[in-house]
Design a protein around this motif. Structure first.
Motif, PDB file in Angstrom:
ATOM      1  N   ARG A 136       1.117  -0.809   0.160  1.00  0.00           N
ATOM      2  CA  ARG A 136       0.062  -0.254  -0.319  1.00  0.00           C
ATOM      3  C   ARG A 136       1.060   1.082   0.298  1.00  0.00           C
ATOM      4  NH1 ARG A 136      -4.881  -1.464   4.501  1.00  0.00           N
ATOM      5  NH2 ARG A 136      -5.751  -2.835   3.081  1.00  0.00           N
ATOM      6  N   PRO A 137       0.581   2.228  -0.496  1.00  0.00           N
ATOM      7  CA  PRO A 137      -0.660   2.831  -0.990  1.00  0.00           C
ATOM      8  C   PRO A 137      -1.439   1.912  -2.524  1.00  0.00           C
ATOM      9  CG  PRO A 137       0.358   3.920  -0.909  1.00  0.00           C
ATOM     10  CD  PRO A 137       1.189   3.217  -0.542  1.00  0.00           C
ATOM     11  N   LEU A 138       0.216   1.317  -3.241  1.00  0.00           N
ATOM     12  CA  LEU A 138      -0.518   0.851  -4.326  1.00  0.00           C
ATOM     13  C   LEU A 138      -1.194  -0.123  -4.654  1.00  0.00           C
ATOM     14  CD1 LEU A 138       1.183   1.174  -7.081  1.00  0.00           C
ATOM     15  CD2 LEU A 138       2.463  -0.981  -6.004  1.00  0.00           C
ATOM     16  N   THR A 139      -1.553  -0.889  -3.938  1.00  0.00           N
ATOM     17  CA  THR A 139      -3.010  -2.161  -3.928  1.00  0.00           C
ATOM     18  C   THR A 139      -4.215  -1.351  -3.599  1.00  0.00           C
ATOM     19  OG1 THR A 139      -1.647  -2.941  -1.826  1.00  0.00           O
ATOM     20  CG2 THR A 139      -1.331  -4.076  -3.877  1.00  0.00           C
ATOM     21  N   LEU A 140      -4.246  -0.582  -3.173  1.00  0.00           N
ATOM     22  CA  LEU A 140      -5.504   0.537  -3.105  1.00  0.00           C
ATOM     23  C   LEU A 140      -6.592   0.492  -4.126  1.00  0.00           C
ATOM     24  CD1 LEU A 140      -4.901   3.741  -0.612  1.00  0.00           C
ATOM     25  CD2 LEU A 140      -5.757   1.310   0.117  1.00  0.00           C
ATOM     26  N   TYR A 141      -5.307   0.480  -5.273  1.00  0.00           N
ATOM     27  CA  TYR A 141      -5.879   0.622  -6.485  1.00  0.00           C
ATOM     28  C   TYR A 141      -6.211  -0.046  -7.833  1.00  0.00           C
ATOM     29  CZ  TYR A 141      -4.133   5.423  -5.514  1.00  0.00           C
ATOM     30  OH  TYR A 141      -3.836   5.953  -4.626  1.00  0.00           O
ATOM     31  N   ALA A 142      -5.524  -2.026  -6.893  1.00  0.00           N
ATOM     32  CA  ALA A 142      -5.583  -2.454  -8.232  1.00  0.00           C
ATOM     33  C   ALA A 142      -5.015  -4.420  -6.618  1.00  0.00           C
ATOM     34  CB  ALA A 142      -5.002  -3.528  -8.969  1.00  0.00           C
ATOM     35  N   PRO A 143      -5.251  -4.674  -7.150  1.00  0.00           N
ATOM     36  CA  PRO A 143      -5.092  -5.852  -6.105  1.00  0.00           C
ATOM     37  C   PRO A 143      -3.771  -6.724  -6.956  1.00  0.00           C
ATOM     38  CG  PRO A 143      -7.005  -7.405  -7.967  1.00  0.00           C
ATOM     39  CD  PRO A 143      -7.293  -5.438  -7.566  1.00  0.00           C
ATOM     40  N   LYS A 144      -3.072  -6.797  -5.679  1.00  0.00           N
ATOM     41  CA  LYS A 144      -1.705  -6.960  -6.030  1.00  0.00           C
ATOM     42  C   LYS A 144      -0.720  -8.181  -7.100  1.00  0.00           C
ATOM     43  CE  LYS A 144       1.045  -9.356  -2.830  1.00  0.00           C
ATOM     44  NZ  LYS A 144       2.114  -9.522  -2.110  1.00  0.00           N
ATOM     45  N   PRO A 145      -1.690  -9.479  -7.672  1.00  0.00           N
ATOM     46  CA  PRO A 145      -1.524  -9.866  -8.668  1.00  0.00           C
ATOM     47  C   PRO A 145      -1.818  -9.290  -9.870  1.00  0.00           C
ATOM     48  CG  PRO A 145      -2.613 -11.017  -7.170  1.00  0.00           C
ATOM     49  CD  PRO A 145      -2.926 -10.034  -6.686  1.00  0.00           C
ATOM     50  N   LEU A 146      -2.641  -8.403  -9.996  1.00  0.00           N
ATOM     51  CA  LEU A 146      -2.757  -7.147 -11.793  1.00  0.00           C
ATOM     52  C   LEU A 146      -2.083  -5.997 -11.350  1.00  0.00           C
ATOM     53  CD1 LEU A 146      -6.984  -6.245 -11.646  1.00  0.00           C
ATOM     54  CD2 LEU A 146      -5.207  -8.568 -12.801  1.00  0.00           C
ATOM     55  N   LEU A 147      -1.142  -6.151 -10.699  1.00  0.00           N
ATOM     56  CA  LEU A 147      -0.298  -5.115 -10.932  1.00  0.00           C
ATOM     57  C   LEU A 147       0.991  -5.813 -11.939  1.00  0.00           C
ATOM     58  CD1 LEU A 147       1.659  -4.222  -7.077  1.00  0.00           C
ATOM     59  CD2 LEU A 147      -0.422  -2.876  -8.361  1.00  0.00           C
ATOM     60  N   PRO A 148       1.410  -4.657 -12.997  1.00  0.00           N
ATOM     61  CA  PRO A 148       1.770  -5.544 -14.077  1.00  0.00           C
ATOM     62  C   PRO A 148       3.615  -5.682 -13.891  1.00  0.00           C
ATOM     63  CG  PRO A 148       1.701  -2.826 -13.891  1.00  0.00           C
ATOM     64  CD  PRO A 148       1.758  -2.895 -12.597  1.00  0.00           C
ATOM     65  N   VAL A 149       3.786  -6.390 -15.013  1.00  0.00           N
ATOM     66  CA  VAL A 149       5.460  -7.158 -14.878  1.00  0.00           C
ATOM     67  C   VAL A 149       5.479  -6.801 -16.378  1.00  0.00           C
ATOM     68  CG1 VAL A 149       7.203  -8.229 -14.210  1.00  0.00           C
ATOM     69  CG2 VAL A 149       5.905  -7.750 -13.036  1.00  0.00           C
ATOM     70  N   MET A 150       6.570  -5.860 -17.268  1.00  0.00           N
ATOM     71  CA  MET A 150       6.140  -5.940 -18.181  1.00  0.00           C
ATOM     72  C   MET A 150       5.086  -5.620 -19.520  1.00  0.00           C
ATOM     73  SD  MET A 150       9.857  -5.733 -18.946  1.00  0.00           S
ATOM     74  CE  MET A 150      10.306  -6.392 -20.512  1.00  0.00           C
ATOM     75  N   GLY A 151       4.003  -4.723 -19.280  1.00  0.00           N
ATOM     76  CA  GLY A 151       2.992  -4.862 -19.817  1.00  0.00           C
ATOM     77  C   GLY A 151       1.739  -5.995 -19.152  1.00  0.00           C
ATOM     78  N   GLU A 152       2.272  -7.277 -18.758  1.00  0.00           N
ATOM     79  CA  GLU A 152       1.309  -8.326 -18.143  1.00  0.00           C
ATOM     80  C   GLU A 152       1.165  -8.549 -17.156  1.00  0.00           C
ATOM     81  OE1 GLU A 152       0.616 -12.357 -19.813  1.00  0.00           O
ATOM     82  OE2 GLU A 152       2.554 -12.100 -19.475  1.00  0.00           O
ATOM     83  N   PRO A 153      -0.162  -8.370 -16.284  1.00  0.00           N
ATOM     84  CA  PRO A 153      -0.022  -8.298 -14.705  1.00  0.00           C
ATOM     85  C   PRO A 153       0.406  -9.477 -14.336  1.00  0.00           C
ATOM     86  CG  PRO A 153      -2.402  -9.922 -15.957  1.00  0.00           C
ATOM     87  CD  PRO A 153      -1.337  -8.555 -17.134  1.00  0.00           C
ATOM     88  N   ILE A 154       1.315  -9.499 -12.964  1.00  0.00           N
ATOM     89  CA  ILE A 154       1.964 -10.134 -11.864  1.00  0.00           C
ATOM     90  C   ILE A 154       0.870 -12.657 -12.022  1.00  0.00           C
ATOM     91  CG2 ILE A 154       2.853 -11.888 -10.009  1.00  0.00           C
ATOM     92  CD1 ILE A 154       2.075  -8.924  -9.100  1.00  0.00           C
ATOM     93  N   VAL A 155      -0.090 -12.328 -11.852  1.00  0.00           N
ATOM     94  CA  VAL A 155      -1.201 -13.078 -11.739  1.00  0.00           C
ATOM     95  C   VAL A 155      -0.987 -13.782 -13.140  1.00  0.00           C
ATOM     96  CG1 VAL A 155      -3.046 -12.375 -12.508  1.00  0.00           C
ATOM     97  CG2 VAL A 155      -2.718 -14.537 -11.166  1.00  0.00           C
TER      98      VAL A 155
END
Length: 339
Positions: A18-37
């Motif tokens: 947080r606060p990054l994960t207030l806007y999106a669940p952690k698995p949706l955070l991007p890594v090279m244009g694709e979500p982690i999950v």
């Protein structure tokens, strides 16, 4: 190869991010244009997993909205948890889905790795184990622990602080993937729980066989801002990146700006004279002219003023839902979190 289905753990709050994960669940955070999950789902699809199910709790609408009903051709579905059930509790409501296969994969949705899934399942089948765990070949890690003690054959004889059920020859860090046999899944009971303390430790005391597969592949647990930054940069370096920036085709870097060893995600802008080094600039962020950014995460839609000089920080829009910590600072409408 046996028929395999997967439960991808995606329900957590991502509190340490947080606060990054207030806007999106952690698995949706991007890594090279694709979500982690998305990286994990793609690996499952390529491996031949016939279907995957994701458990949901924090911002539960966002994962289905982004991922839909399939990923790289593999069907995916969702299981919503009104209250977080934990790593063990997530299995009970999904038991019918998992019981339809010869083996069940339980995999963390917030880790990044070129998963050796085929080798893991093959080892599970070859040994006839009740459970097989992917572990890091290296020993204990100060940040990640090393709570899995194994004997000379790779069989688990100790987990965490339980009394060892045999000679501990080496200790390892768990790397986020379990393979479970249907016969062991039938023993999962309803209710929240921790899969190690509430399930695996009692199984070991009863004599169950829990095997391991060590891997030397690069693995990241993205639980903190520093680990997220390192994972993004490492993922980029794994391809053509080296010290060149990995820039989304839908991002814009002014010809008078420079970016070295960084990842610039979709919709981000870097203005004239700005310098970006070893940083991740997330969707829609704008770096003002003449700014100097070193080893930072710049969050979605952040508008960083011109001539800013920031090092070793995660920068996000201030949100009243975020409880500002003692080491954080607020400047204007932005909150700065030390890495």
């Amino acid at each position: 190869m046996p028929r395999v289905r997967a439960l991808v753990l995606a329900a957590g709050h991502g509190t340490r991010l947080r606060p990054l994960t207030l806007y999106a669940p952690k698995p949706l955070l991007p890594v090279m244009g694709e979500p982690i999950v998305g990286h994990t789902l793609r690996a499952l699809s390529t491996f031949g997993c016939e279907a995957a199910l994701l458990n949901l709790h924090h911002l539960p609408h966002m994962l289905p909205a982004h991922l839909g009903k399939s990923w790289y051709g593999m069907p995916i579905d969702y299981s919503w948890e009104e209250e977080i059930q934990g790593t063990l509790g997530a299995l009970y409501p999904t038991r019918d889905f998992l019981a339809g296969a010869d083996a069940a994969l339980l995999i963390n949705g917030d880790s990044l790795c070129p998963w050796p899934l085929r080798a893991l399942v093959r080892r599970h089948v070859r040994t006839g184990a009740d459970v097989t765990l992917l572990v890091l070949a290296r020993g204990p890690d100060a940040a990640l622990g090393g709570g899995i003690g194994v004997d000379r054959g790779g069989r688990v004889v100790q987990m965490r602080d339980m009394e060892a059920a045999g000679e501990v020859v080496s200790r390892h860090v768990f790397a986020g993937v379990h393979v479970l046999s249907p016969r062991i899944l039938s023993r999962v009971e309803e209710g929240p729980g921790d899969i190690i303390g509430d399930f695996y430790q009692p199984l070991l005391q009863e004599g169950a066989v829990i095997q391991t597969l060590p891997t030397r592949r690069r693995w990241h647990d993205l639980g903190t801002p520093t680990r997220y930054l390192d994972a993004c940069l490492d993922q980029a370096r794994g391809g053509w990146f080296r010290r060149r920036p990995a820039v989304s085709p839908l991002a814009r870097i002014d010809p008078g700006a420079s970016a070295v060893g960084s990842v610039i995600e979709i919709g981000a802008e870097v203005a004239d004279g700005a310098s970006i080094r070893d940083s991740v600039i997330l969707e829609g962020a704008r770096i003002g002219a003449g700014s100097r950014i070193q080893r930072c995460i710049v969050g979605p839609e952040v508008q960083l003023p011109g001539s800013s000089e920031v090092e070793g920080r995660m920068i996000n829009r201030y949100d009243k839902r975020h409880r500002v910590g003692e080491t954080e600072s607020i400047m204007g409408d932005l909150v700065y979190t030390p890495l």
